[in-house]
Design an enzyme around this catalytic site. Structure first.
Site, PDB file in Angstrom:
ATOM      1  N   GLU A 106      34.283  10.866  -0.292  1.00  0.00           N
ATOM      2  CA  GLU A 106      35.093   9.668  -0.065  1.00  0.00           C
ATOM      3  C   GLU A 106      36.575  10.020  -0.069  1.00  0.00           C
ATOM      4  O   GLU A 106      37.093  10.553  -1.050  1.00  0.00           O
ATOM      5  CB  GLU A 106      34.820   8.604  -1.125  1.00  0.00           C
ATOM      6  CG  GLU A 106      35.614   7.326  -0.880  1.00  0.00           C
ATOM      7  CD  GLU A 106      35.442   6.274  -1.956  1.00  0.00           C
ATOM      8  OE1 GLU A 106      36.217   5.288  -1.945  1.00  0.00           O
ATOM      9  OE2 GLU A 106      34.549   6.430  -2.815  1.00  0.00           O
ATOM     10  N   ALA A 145      40.793   9.169   0.348  1.00  0.00           N
ATOM     11  CA  ALA A 145      41.742   8.250  -0.295  1.00  0.00           C
ATOM     12  C   ALA A 145      42.489   7.494   0.793  1.00  0.00           C
ATOM     13  O   ALA A 145      43.149   8.111   1.638  1.00  0.00           O
ATOM     14  CB  ALA A 145      42.715   9.026  -1.178  1.00  0.00           C
ATOM     15  N   GLY A 146      42.383   6.161   0.791  1.00  0.00           N
ATOM     16  CA  GLY A 146      43.070   5.380   1.809  1.00  0.00           C
ATOM     17  C   GLY A 146      42.536   5.673   3.192  1.00  0.00           C
ATOM     18  O   GLY A 146      41.343   5.874   3.391  1.00  0.00           O
ATOM     19  N   LYS A 203      34.630  12.499  -4.855  1.00  0.00           N
ATOM     20  CA  LYS A 203      35.931  11.888  -4.541  1.00  0.00           C
ATOM     21  C   LYS A 203      36.970  12.966  -4.820  1.00  0.00           C
ATOM     22  O   LYS A 203      37.368  13.184  -5.966  1.00  0.00           O
ATOM     23  CB  LYS A 203      36.164  10.665  -5.427  1.00  0.00           C
ATOM     24  CG  LYS A 203      37.531  10.010  -5.269  1.00  0.00           C
ATOM     25  CD  LYS A 203      37.577   9.085  -4.079  1.00  0.00           C
ATOM     26  CE  LYS A 203      38.897   8.302  -4.065  1.00  0.00           C
ATOM     27  NZ  LYS A 203      38.913   7.286  -3.004  1.00  0.00           N
ATOM     28  N   LYS A 242      35.522   1.284   1.171  1.00  0.00           N
ATOM     29  CA  LYS A 242      34.995   2.653   1.242  1.00  0.00           C
ATOM     30  C   LYS A 242      34.080   2.978   0.059  1.00  0.00           C
ATOM     31  O   LYS A 242      33.051   3.629   0.226  1.00  0.00           O
ATOM     32  CB  LYS A 242      36.144   3.670   1.272  1.00  0.00           C
ATOM     33  CG  LYS A 242      37.002   3.639   2.499  1.00  0.00           C
ATOM     34  CD  LYS A 242      37.954   4.833   2.545  1.00  0.00           C
ATOM     35  CE  LYS A 242      38.805   4.980   1.301  1.00  0.00           C
ATOM     36  NZ  LYS A 242      39.698   3.803   1.091  1.00  0.00           N
ATOM     37  N   THR A 243      34.476   2.547  -1.133  1.00  0.00           N
ATOM     38  CA  THR A 243      33.693   2.890  -2.318  1.00  0.00           C
ATOM     39  C   THR A 243      32.344   2.186  -2.308  1.00  0.00           C
ATOM     40  O   THR A 243      31.318   2.776  -2.662  1.00  0.00           O
ATOM     41  CB  THR A 243      34.478   2.554  -3.593  1.00  0.00           C
ATOM     42  OG1 THR A 243      35.724   3.261  -3.571  1.00  0.00           O
ATOM     43  CG2 THR A 243      33.711   2.960  -4.837  1.00  0.00           C
ATOM     44  N   LEU A 244      32.328   0.922  -1.890  1.00  0.00           N
ATOM     45  CA  LEU A 244      31.056   0.213  -1.770  1.00  0.00           C
ATOM     46  C   LEU A 244      30.152   0.904  -0.762  1.00  0.00           C
ATOM     47  O   LEU A 244      28.959   1.134  -1.025  1.00  0.00           O
ATOM     48  CB  LEU A 244      31.305  -1.236  -1.354  1.00  0.00           C
ATOM     49  CG  LEU A 244      30.051  -2.046  -0.982  1.00  0.00           C
ATOM     50  CD1 LEU A 244      29.072  -2.110  -2.139  1.00  0.00           C
ATOM     51  CD2 LEU A 244      30.440  -3.442  -0.502  1.00  0.00           C
ATOM     52  N   GLY A 297      41.375  -0.547   0.585  1.00  0.00           N
ATOM     53  CA  GLY A 297      40.718  -1.785   0.205  1.00  0.00           C
ATOM     54  C   GLY A 297      39.759  -2.345   1.229  1.00  0.00           C
ATOM     55  O   GLY A 297      39.423  -3.536   1.175  1.00  0.00           O
ATOM     56  N   VAL A 298      39.280  -1.518   2.165  1.00  0.00           N
ATOM     57  CA  VAL A 298      38.343  -2.025   3.182  1.00  0.00           C
ATOM     58  C   VAL A 298      36.887  -1.881   2.742  1.00  0.00           C
ATOM     59  O   VAL A 298      35.990  -2.317   3.463  1.00  0.00           O
ATOM     60  CB  VAL A 298      38.542  -1.311   4.543  1.00  0.00           C
ATOM     61  CG1 VAL A 298      39.898  -1.623   5.118  1.00  0.00           C
ATOM     62  CG2 VAL A 298      38.322   0.185   4.416  1.00  0.00           C
TER      63      VAL A 298
END
Length: 261
Positions: free
Chosen positions: A151, A153-154, A76, A59-61, A56-57
């Protein structure tokens, strides 16, 4: 001290070097030296591995911004949490594929594993009665000169299988890492520990992206103590859409700076 040799200089043999050192010692002088060795590996293809200090930091953005900035491919490898969200692949495709891409869209490779539960890839796969086959986690090699944004995961220590963590995949792929971190309180410990874990395995770090309200003190501390480049500081946005990502992407360096680092 020693300096760059003349252009016409030739190297000494080991025997000649020993004789010179002996002459120095016999004359009362002292000779000291340091030896260093390293193993340098060129990545199998152009690209970066995007990981974070936590879930939730952002990464996807950041991945969407990198794809947009570099007109990059996206992958991904492992996706979990599909019971609660659409998944990162369609999100990146939607956010990075704005109208000004002249209709080209974003080329996304399908995940090697996609699971419903909002758990680590290992736990989410186990909940569905399957085991992740690490042999399937090979970098896509299509268009190897075009940047690929991978990207994770976590964070780095998220389990993939009983024996493999995300950091092991980062080491296997050999891509430089873009580390995404929060800008605010608590980020120093998480970010510096993540950088230490990457360097302990000899993984190249392209830089850190800080996500959230500007925090100059944290940015300076991470850059200085982490000996790392701050690639960008992404401010909080109330709404995320393709025009927003296009604007944020301009904060990131061009691919030529990453490829040449």
């Amino acid at each position: 001290g020693a300096n760059t040799p003349r252009a016409d200089a030739s190297g000494m043999s080991a025997g000649a070097l020993r004789r010179v050192a002996t002459r120095f010692e016999e004359s009362g002088a002292a000779v000291t030296w340091e030896l260093a060795y390293g193993c340098f590996r060129r990545p199998a293809r152009a690209g970066v591995f995007v990981t974070g200090t936590d879930t939730g930091v952002g990464k996807t953005l950041v991945s969407a911004c990198l794809v947009r900035r570099w007109q990059a491919l996206y992958w991904k490898p492992l996706q979990s949490g599909l019971a609660d969200e659409e998944g990162d692949t369609p999100t990146v495709s939607r956010l990075a594929g704005g109208e000004s891409t002249q209709g080209q869209g974003v080329r996304c490779f399908p995940p090697a594993g996609a699971y419903q539960a909002s758990l680590s890839p290992e736990a989410a796969a186990r909940a569905e009665g399957v085991t992740i086959d690490s042999a399937l986690l090979a970098l896509p090699m299509e268009a190897p000169q075009q940047p690929l944004v991978v990207e994770g995961a976590g964070g780095l220590m998220v389990p993939v299988t009983d024996e493999i963590m995300m950091v092991d995949l980062a080491q296997r792929w050999g891509l430089p890492v873009v580390l995404v971190a929060r800008s605010g309180l608590g980020t120093l410990n998480h970010t510096l520990l993540s950088l230490e874990a990457l360097r302990a395995r000899g993984i190249a770090v392209a830089g850190v992206v800080l996500n959230g309200p500007p925090n100059p003190e944290n940015s300076r501390t991470i850059a200085g103590k982490g000996k790392v480049r701050i690639l960008a500081e992404i401010p909080h946005e109330a709404e995320l859409d393709a025009p927003t990502v296009e604007r944020l992407a301009a904060l990131l360096p061009p691919w030529s700076e990453i490829a040449g680092a």
